[in-house]
Design a protein around this motif. Structure first.
Motif, PDB file in Angstrom:
ATOM      1  N   GLN A 102      49.128  28.049  -9.474  1.00  0.00           N
ATOM      2  CA  GLN A 102      49.831  28.165  -8.205  1.00  0.00           C
ATOM      3  C   GLN A 102      51.136  27.375  -8.263  1.00  0.00           C
ATOM      4  O   GLN A 102      51.167  26.183  -7.936  1.00  0.00           O
ATOM      5  N   PRO A 103      52.230  28.002  -8.685  1.00  0.00           N
ATOM      6  CA  PRO A 103      53.510  27.282  -8.821  1.00  0.00           C
ATOM      7  C   PRO A 103      53.939  26.493  -7.592  1.00  0.00           C
ATOM      8  O   PRO A 103      54.358  25.334  -7.728  1.00  0.00           O
ATOM      9  N   PRO A 104      53.854  27.036  -6.353  1.00  0.00           N
ATOM     10  CA  PRO A 104      54.267  26.237  -5.197  1.00  0.00           C
ATOM     11  C   PRO A 104      53.458  24.945  -5.042  1.00  0.00           C
ATOM     12  O   PRO A 104      54.019  23.891  -4.719  1.00  0.00           O
ATOM     13  N   ALA A 105      52.145  25.031  -5.291  1.00  0.00           N
ATOM     14  CA  ALA A 105      51.296  23.844  -5.182  1.00  0.00           C
ATOM     15  C   ALA A 105      51.630  22.846  -6.285  1.00  0.00           C
ATOM     16  O   ALA A 105      51.672  21.630  -6.052  1.00  0.00           O
ATOM     17  N   LEU A 106      51.864  23.340  -7.486  1.00  0.00           N
ATOM     18  CA  LEU A 106      52.263  22.455  -8.585  1.00  0.00           C
ATOM     19  C   LEU A 106      53.581  21.767  -8.274  1.00  0.00           C
ATOM     20  O   LEU A 106      53.777  20.583  -8.578  1.00  0.00           O
ATOM     21  N   ALA A 107      54.514  22.508  -7.662  1.00  0.00           N
ATOM     22  CA  ALA A 107      55.818  21.935  -7.316  1.00  0.00           C
ATOM     23  C   ALA A 107      55.653  20.814  -6.287  1.00  0.00           C
ATOM     24  O   ALA A 107      56.297  19.762  -6.386  1.00  0.00           O
ATOM     25  N   SER A 108      54.794  21.027  -5.297  1.00  0.00           N
ATOM     26  CA  SER A 108      54.545  19.993  -4.290  1.00  0.00           C
ATOM     27  C   SER A 108      53.943  18.754  -4.927  1.00  0.00           C
ATOM     28  O   SER A 108      54.321  17.620  -4.603  1.00  0.00           O
ATOM     29  N   LEU A 109      53.007  18.959  -5.845  1.00  0.00           N
ATOM     30  CA  LEU A 109      52.379  17.839  -6.541  1.00  0.00           C
ATOM     31  C   LEU A 109      53.393  17.115  -7.416  1.00  0.00           C
ATOM     32  O   LEU A 109      53.407  15.882  -7.484  1.00  0.00           O
ATOM     33  N   MET A 110      54.259  17.870  -8.059  1.00  0.00           N
ATOM     34  CA  MET A 110      55.316  17.285  -8.896  1.00  0.00           C
ATOM     35  C   MET A 110      56.228  16.381  -8.064  1.00  0.00           C
ATOM     36  O   MET A 110      56.554  15.260  -8.471  1.00  0.00           O
ATOM     37  N   MET A 111      56.622  16.867  -6.879  1.00  0.00           N
ATOM     38  CA  MET A 111      57.495  16.078  -6.015  1.00  0.00           C
ATOM     39  C   MET A 111      56.772  14.835  -5.495  1.00  0.00           C
ATOM     40  O   MET A 111      57.398  13.785  -5.287  1.00  0.00           O
ATOM     41  N   LEU A 112      55.451  14.934  -5.290  1.00  0.00           N
ATOM     42  CA  LEU A 112      54.674  13.773  -4.862  1.00  0.00           C
ATOM     43  C   LEU A 112      54.677  12.709  -5.947  1.00  0.00           C
ATOM     44  O   LEU A 112      54.899  11.522  -5.667  1.00  0.00           O
TER      45      LEU A 112
END
Length: 250
Positions: A102-112
């Motif tokens: 899930q790219p959007p979820a991975l992106a959110s986790l990356m920003m966290l």
């Protein structure tokens, strides 16, 4: 239950937080969805009220539920504010496992991770996102008509990943690697497309035009790439070159 939630929301908006929390706690959760909604609202209200015991109880109950990635990441922030660091780390690890596709979820986790100063973990997820998403230039190269209709929700996730890599200096290294690979494999369209994308992110506009010309020479039917070249010449003040490309497109 819906009427009680609405009433609690109205009381909360009026500033009657304690009353709103009592209404929420009076709701009997007969299924997981209702329990999730109740405890999320209770967590927010209890934090506003300063009732840390109730807030922690809500966080613990939510920890045991099956939540989507976005909700889990929101829960992490609340847990950290409440000093529940170990549980917050467990939620992050769970989210990372569940978000692999899930790219959007991975992106959110990356920003966290980046906000927490965990640069190495953020970079790892950024590289993972690049592997799991497709360059917009590749999408455009494959389009024979309007390239915008082929855009996907993963485009913004990819852009976030590239921004993280640029901020950490990793993108410069990637560009160097791609340039070396292109020298060895000058016919690889994928390398052209990735380099054009990376040059655009890093502001190396002087390299974009020549690379687009080479890409078009290898794929003259790629209408979207030619349009990109025309726009590039137009934006850089080379009007004559831009007109030549627009005429070919027409």
């Amino acid at each position: 239950p819906n009427a009680r939630f609405e009433l609690a929301e109205l009381r909360s908006q009026r500033g009657d937080i304690e009353d709103a929390l009592e209404i929420v706690d009076s709701i009997i959760a007969r299924d997981q969805k209702l329990l999730q909604r109740r405890e999320l609202m209770a967590l927010t209200l209890a934090e506003r009220l300063g009732d840390h015991e109730r807030a922690r109880a809500a966080a613990e109950r939510l920890f045991g539920l099956r939540l989507d990635s976005a909700t889990q990441l929101t829960l992490v922030d609340g847990m950290r504010r409440l000093g529940m660091t170990d549980m917050a780390d467990a939620v992050i690890a769970r989210t990372e496992r569940q978000s692999s596709n899930q790219p959007p979820a991975l992106a959110s986790l990356m920003m966290l991770y980046q906000s927490q100063g965990k640069a190495d973990r953020a970079k790892q997820l950024a590289h993972m996102l690049l592997r799991k998403t497709v360059s917009p230039m590749t999408t455009m190269a494959n389009a024979t008509r309007n390239p915008n209709r082929y855009r996907t929700n993963s485009d913004s996730s990819r852009t976030q990943a590239l921004t993280v890599l640029q901020q950490t200096g990793e993108l410069k290294t990637l560009i160097g690697q791609l340039e070396s690979q292109l020298e060895r494999s000058p016919e690889s369209s994928k390398l052209y497309e990735q380099l054009i994308e990376f040059y655009g992110i890093t502001g190396q506009q002087d390299k974009v035009g020549p690379l687009l010309e080479k890409a078009i020479a290898s794929r003259p039917e790629a209408v979207a790439l030619r349009l990109q070249l025309a726009k590039h010449w137009q934006q850089t003040g080379k009007t004559s070159e831009a007109c030549d490309q627009y005429l070919v497109l027409m």
